[in-house]
Structure formats: C-alpha cells, structure tokens
Scaffold this active site. Structure first.
Site, PDB file in Angstrom:
ATOM      1  N   ASP A 300       0.860  -1.125   0.000  1.00  0.00           N
ATOM      2  CA  ASP A 300      -0.180   0.198   0.733  1.00  0.00           C
ATOM      3  C   ASP A 300       1.034   1.085   0.182  1.00  0.00           C
ATOM      4  O   ASP A 300       2.152   1.564   0.292  1.00  0.00           O
ATOM      5  CB  ASP A 300      -0.929   0.253   1.418  1.00  0.00           C
ATOM      6  N   GLU A 500     -10.231   7.365   4.525  1.00  0.00           N
ATOM      7  CA  GLU A 500      -9.232   6.377   5.108  1.00  0.00           C
ATOM      8  C   GLU A 500      -9.600   6.760   6.649  1.00  0.00           C
ATOM      9  O   GLU A 500     -10.102   7.177   7.667  1.00  0.00           O
ATOM     10  CB  GLU A 500      -8.316   6.082   4.713  1.00  0.00           C
TER      11      GLU A 500
END
Length: 800
Positions: A300, A500
């Site tokens: 990521d 997020e």
C-alpha cells in the site's frame, strides 16, 4: 533472511484451511517468463517490482527506470487536474505503454493500477455505484458480479488494467474511517460478495473471456485484519487471536482466491506487534505456500516505510518477507536505486527478486498485456460512451434501491402519495458529493458538480421527477424554512465525505454537541408536518434524536451518482419495495463501538439483518437521547466565527500573554486585538489587528499529524486582507520538538470575493523542522501594522 523475531511463534498452518487451486501452471506461459527473465538486466528486474504514482513519474521515467507499474492515487490525475477528460486518461495510458513496450511493442508493458472501488470513480462522467457498506445490504450476489463487469468496461475505456478492489475487511469497530469500504461485519457475507466482485471484474476462471478485453485484474485488500484495529484506528494494531484471524478476517481472502484472484494488497495495519508489510509468515507462509497464491502481493501507499528500520526509500525487508511490488508513489526513484544495490550486495536474494518479477510477469501474461496493443487500440479503448451509459445507470439505480434500508415507518407514512406538496430539506438532497462519499473524483471526496456527471440524479431531482409527473409540487429549502405549508417534509442529511483515517471517529454520535439535525426536524414536527429522514452515511451511527424526530427513517448509506432512485422507494414508483437488510448492527447507545452479531451482551437498536418492508408494522418507541456531548478530532481549528473543539486562542506581546475569554479581546500590551467580523454572514469570521509586534496563537493538546503529512495534507488558512497585510503575514506551525514558519506555502489568487488562502503542505513544515508528531499550535504574526479577517484554519486535503 526472515523478518520474524525468534520469540514470535509461527502460524499453526495445520489449523488453517486449504484453498482449492484454481490455476494449474501453464508450461507455455512459464517458459515465456523464463526467456524474459534470462534477457533482463538486474536494473530491469528491479524496475518490474516498483510502482510509481502518475503525479511523480513521467513516461520517460518509466522508459529509463524500466518500471513495471504505475498507479493514480486518490488525488492524482493526468496533468494534475482532477477533472481531466477521459481522453486525457487514455492518452496518458498510451504514453506509458509506449514508453515501456516500445514502438514495436516488444518490451514489457507497464500495468496501470487504480482505486476503482465503486465504479471508475476517478474519472469525470463515470458511473459511481453505492459504496460497499450499502451494497452489503442488498444481499444480491449477482448484482455484485454485474457491477464488477460494468466497472471493468468503464476502466477499459480510459486505459486502466488493474483495480485495487475489492476491499475484504470484516469491520468490527464502526468508528473506523474505512467502514464504508467493507461489505459487512459478517465474514461470510464479505466472502460471498467479495468473490462475486472478483468474478465480475476478472471474469470466471475457465470460461471464455476470463481476464480478456472486457475485464481487468482485481486486487483484494488489505491483507489481513484491517477491519479489527484497536479502537477502529486506521493503520493501527489488530488485536485478535490467531483463531479469529483465521476464522473471521482471512475467510474472505480464501473465497476470493477460489474466484481466481490475481492481486493481494498488504495492509498498513499490524498484528502481534508486526506490520503486515513485513509478515513473512502471512505473505509467504500462508498466502503463497499454504494457499498456493501465484499472483502479485502489492504494497500500500509507501506502507513498507512503516517497518522497523525501514524508510520509504530503503526497505529490503518487505520484498524478503513476500512483497512482490512496492507501491512507492513518490519515493520510487531512490527506492529502486537502493533495491538494485541491495540485490547486488546480497541483502536481497536474487532468487526472491526473480520470484517477484515472475509473479508480475505472470499476471501481465494471463491478462494478455504482454501481447496487447496500446490501450487506445484495444477493445473498448476510447469508447467513452460506456462512462455513465444507460445500461450502467439502470444498474446503479437497481443497486441504490436494493441497498436502502427502512428503519422506521410510523403509521405507515411510506409510501408517500405522489401528488403531494413536498418540502425537501437539507443541502445533501442536491449534493452529489455527499451522496458519493470518499474516493469520488478525489481521495477525500466532496465538491462534485452536476456537470461532472451528466447521468447523475440527486434525490431532489428524483423527487421532482416523480412528484412533478403526478401533478404535485416540490419546494426545496436547505435550511427547512418554507413559504407554503407542505403536506410532508423529506429531510436529507448525513456525514460529510471522508476517506481512510480522516473518517476515524472518537464516538458514533452523528452530531456530537450542538447543531443536531433533530432540531430542524422537531421544528417541522411541531408545525404538524410529517417528516421522512433519508440518512447518508458510511456506517451505522447513533441517531436516536433524529429517529425520534422522524416519522420514517431510511438508511441510504452512500448511494453514488444515482441517489434519485431512492425517490422510487419513497413513493413506491412502479411497485418498488424496500428489500435492503442491514449488513451491520445499528447502535442503541453512543458507545456501542464494537457491536457484532454473536457477541456477548449483543444489544443493538437494529440487529444485523434488520430492515422493514412497506406495510410492516413499526414498533419503534421513543428512544433515549443521551449522546456524546461533544466531538473534536483537532483537525479543524477555526471555522464560521468560532474556535472548534478544544482549540483555544492566546494573544501575546511584549507585556505578556492573554487567553481569549471574550469575543472581543486584546493582548496585555494592546498590540494585538481581536473581535468578531461579518463575512457574508453575521459574525462568521474573526478580525485580528496588529498595531505592533505581537502574536495570535491557536493552541491544542498535542496532535500527531504524521499520517496527514504522508497523505499530503496542508495547513490551510482562509482570510481577507489587503496586499500589505498579506505580505507581512507570518504563520508558524508549533511542535513540541520544533516549529517552522509555513508562510511560503501556496498563496492562491483571490477565490471568492476578496478571500485569500494560504495552503502550506505539512511535508514542507516537517522539512523546515516542525515536529509533526506533536503539533500543538498555529501562530499568526504580522510584520508591521495591519489586519486580517480570518474565516477558517484547518488541516485538510487540498484538492484541485
């Protein structure tokens, strides 16, 4: 070389289930990869395992450094323009292909990854489907496959080959800011729906068209356990036993592998004190050996840099642990250089590098990319009519209707008669951005306009469509005031868009403190007007006051660009019915953070699987309204004329410091004075005036803004001032171990009226010495005499 400390036990893999192999090794493909590997230099091999963001890499860079992949992060777009036309996306895809494959197509082409998590959501005009939390309420596996196919086609039109979807998180604490990316608190549902989306995106293994020109490569994320971090903190530590990791959080990945999955993304989160990017036992031992996964494990966003002893540009441990491709958006060049050196020095075994490159090449071969022409010459390339096409719009309408859950319907108020006089309340009713949520044209979402999506229909549009056709009238009033008394009010409200960690919550209270939506609803009820609430959110939230103040209440989650389809349910157009059933438990109390079916003392307001149909008897009584009493994440400092949350203001000069106690105050020596100011509305700003040397300092308990810095957040000031004051303004970001002047941020031109903005990237402040791990203040000073009218200070993502 192993990353596992000696005192950490290995997984008991004998207790883990096996995964049925989907693919047998293809001798022809493997022989072709052998030939390619034999002809590659070490630098070319390293390039294949590095992925750069299009905001930080050019086609010439791809050619020079032999990069194997590019991506567009949530805020990256061709030319840095979030509203770049579809043709610009395709042109850039062609440029990257040409740089990697060469004029004759003999080289190894780059693969382009993107977060198409609810449609091709980075591109203007694309169909944006409901987010996963809503889709989970549909219970319709076939719908997931069809959405996957539609998304793949719209991606192919703009030239992308690879999506970072589906998210297979099993969310256990709804405070987590990525809850809306999860299908459910149920591992079984996440497994079923995730596998279906994989089949839709990639096609069905063994059937014609699998990974063909109508499909794209899918990636399951974030491996593994990201939905169970402590206190719901994004990128945090997952506190579960191996049994729970195996029987809950890993279950959807096994299902996705059996659906033919080709990509897995490692999680930012950690387990047992170790970050997932370095878990050799999970990435290699479980995933690759025990489960026989032969695709690519991708990192990521600079996640490798969080491993102990690593940085974003130097981390051999990640590939040794089993990472096959580094997602190094802006760190790629230095990282590639260090990887090359580490292979030559033997820190990274050549055999491990070769295995990683083989996996990358295998995915490219199976997806047909090694032989495909440039993206614009492939089937569907440049067919921009696929974006928001009629078939996909009808599919989105179906998804919106099936994902809405009816939670309350007192006196069977719904369905509404279509010829009524209807009052529509709330700015969200006509706001595409609120309906779409995060990961919509930008990372954090919001700010979407109707011209961006010609196919879009807001809920207000849908209500007007139905009521107008039946001879009724619709009055739209964002603040709830009305000229003529309506027969019914439809109030549309919900969470502001986020993504997020910016969505992490301290409380599940939808409106902590003052300013509840219920106040407006009660005013309508007191006037004798029946109230229907339509709630946009990325998760279940505590809304007892709003439920009490509503006769009917619909949880619409985040419906996307076709929110107008909800009107078909409210008025039961064409016999429509509420079929959505909760895939998450809904809290009765504000502190029911971990609330999952099967838990001890499970006592939700609405249990997992709940949902009314039209005609059902509603037995919901009056609910308690004891909420959180306040909320503050510290990221907004000053807005609409007020200090936010725990922020406080001190005025200082040579005579001392004075804390702001009143709306109008001065520093001890009188050189700094503040008072409320009007800017468009009464007292929604603050005038700060300097007659000499002094400061206005906004203070807070220390805030850790390192994640915000990594995500390219800025300190933003919005203010009004004359040119002399602008030139003299100094801004300091105060940290426990160091402060930095951020005056030299991006001073934007006048935007609205005479308002100016100062956008100072937090990364710049860190480079100048500010301690972002413990930011406790923002200080304003002015060289000389002058004044500013301050309208807002916040730490936020700045979008174009």
């Amino acid at each position: 070389m192993s990353l596992l400390p000696a005192d950490k036990p290995l997984l008991d893999l004998d207790a883990w289930p096996r995964v049925r192999p989907v693919f047998a090794a293809d001798p022809a493909v493997e022989a072709r990869i052998d030939v390619l590997l034999a002809g590659m230099s070490m630098a070319e091999k390293v390039g294949q395992v590095v992925q750069a963001d299009i905001a930080s890499v050019t086609p010439e860079d791809v050619r020079t450094y032999h990069l194997g992949a590019v991506l567009n992060g949530g805020n990256s777009a061709p030319g840095g323009r979030s509203r770049a036309a579809p043709a610009e996306w395709l042109a850039l895809a062609d440029a990257f292909w040409l740089a990697s494959a060469g004029d004759e197509g003999a080289g190894i082409p780059v693969i382009w990854g993107t977060d198409s998590v609810h449609g091709n959501n980075n591109v203007v005009g694309a169909t944006i489907f409901p987010h996963n939390a809503g889709l989970g309420a549909t219970g319709d596996v076939d719908l997931f496959e069809r959405i996957g196919r539609a998304t793949a086609l719209e991606m192919r039109a703009t030239g992308q080959d690879w999506t970072f979807a589906p998210t297979l998180a099993v969310t256990r604490d709804d405070r987590w800011g990525r809850t809306y990316e999860s299908y459910s608190e149920s591992a079984e549902l996440v497994a079923r729906f995730g596998a279906a989306l994989v089949r839709g995106l990639q096609g069905r293994p063994g059937e014609p068209g699998f990974l063909g020109p109508d499909h794209v490569v899918a990636t399951a994320k974030h491996f593994v356990g990201d939905g169970a971090t402590e206190d719901g903190r994004d990128q945090g530590e997952t506190i579960v036993s191996e049994r729970d990791m195996r029987d809950v959080h890993a279950v959807p990945y096994a299902a996705a592998l059996e659906a033919g999955l080709h990509g897995v993304m490692a999680s930012f989160s950690g387990w047992q004190g170790q970050k997932m990017h370095g878990r050799e036992d999970l990435l290699t031992g479980l995933l690759k050996r025990h489960w026989n996964f032969d695709g690519v494990v991708v990192g990521d966003w600079n996640g490798h840099g969080q491993l102990p002893g690593c940085s974003e540009t130097d981390c051999p441990d990640a590939i040794v642990a089993g990472l096959d491709m580094y997602m190094a958006p802006d760190s790629w060049k230095e990282l590639a250089g260090n990887l090359l050196r580490q292979v030559r020095e033997g820190v990274i075994p050549v055999a491990r590098l070769d295995d990683a490159v083989r996996r990358v090449l295998r995915v490219k071969a199976r997806a047909g990319l090694l032989d495909a022409p440039r993206p614009s010459e492939r089937p569907h390339g440049g067919d921009f009519g696929l974006l928001g096409c009629e078939a996909h719009v009808r599919l989105a309408d179906e998804a919106v209707r099936k994902s809405a859950v009816l939670l309350k319907n007192a006196g069977n108020l719904l369905p509404l008669r279509r010829g009524l006089r209807v009052l529509v309340v709330g700015a969200a009713a006509d706001d595409i951005g609120t309906a779409c949520g995060g990961w919509s044209l930008s990372w954090q979402g919001g700010g979407l306009q109707k011209p961006d999506y010609p196919h879009a229909e807001t809920l207000l549009d849908g209500i007007r469509r139905i009521v107008g056709a039946a001879g009724g009238t619709v009055e739209y009033s964002p603040d709830g005031e009305f000229a003529v008394r309506p027969d019914v009010a439809i109030a549309v409200y919900g969470e502001r868009p986020y993504a997020e960690f910016r969505g992490d919550l301290e409380t599940l209270d939808f409106c902590p403190g003052a300013g509840r939506e219920a106040v407006r609803l009660r005013r309508l009820k007191a006037a004798g007007i029946p109230v229907v609430s339509v709630f946009y959110s990325g998760r279940p939230l505590w809304v007892n006051p709003e439920l009490n103040a509503s006769d009917a209440f619909v949880a619409a989650f985040l419906p996307g660009t076709r929110a107008g389809a909800l009107a078909d349910l409210l008025f039961a157009a064409e016999g429509e019915e509420f079929t959505g059933r909760l895939s998450f438990s809904w809290p009765r109390d504000v502190d029911q953070y971990v609330l999952n079916a099967g838990d001890e003392d499970y006592a939700p307001l609405f249990p997992f699987g709940f949902g009314l149909s039209l005609g059902d008897t509603c037995r919901l009584g009056e609910l308690h309204e004891k909420g959180a009493g306040g909320g503050d994440d510290g990221r907004t400092v000053f807005d609409l004329g007020s200090l936010i949350g725990s922020w406080r203001l001190e005025l200082g000069d040579a005579a001392g410091v004075e804390a702001l106690q009143r709306r109008q105050a001065a520093s001890p020596g009188g050189t700094v004075q503040v008072r409320p100011a009007d800017y468009g509305r009464q007292e929604n700003a603050l005038r700060i005036e300097w007659s000499g040397d002094g400061s206005a300092t906004f203070l807070h308990d220390p805030l850790d803004l390192r994640r915000e810095s990594n995500a390219d957040f800025s300190l933003r000031l919005a203010y009004v001032a004359d040119d002399a004051s602008v030139q003299g303004l100094e801004v300091l970001l105060l940290g426990e171990a160091g402060s930095a002047e951020v005056r030299h941020g991006s001073l934007l031109p006048e935007s609205e009226a005479d308002e100016r903005r100062l956008d100072a990237p937090l990364k710049w402040a860190a480079a100048e010495g500010s301690d972002l791990s413990a930011v406790h203040g923002v200080q304003l000073r002015l060289r000389g005499e002058g004044a500013i009218i301050l309208t807002r200070i916040a730490f936020e993502m700045v979008t174009l």
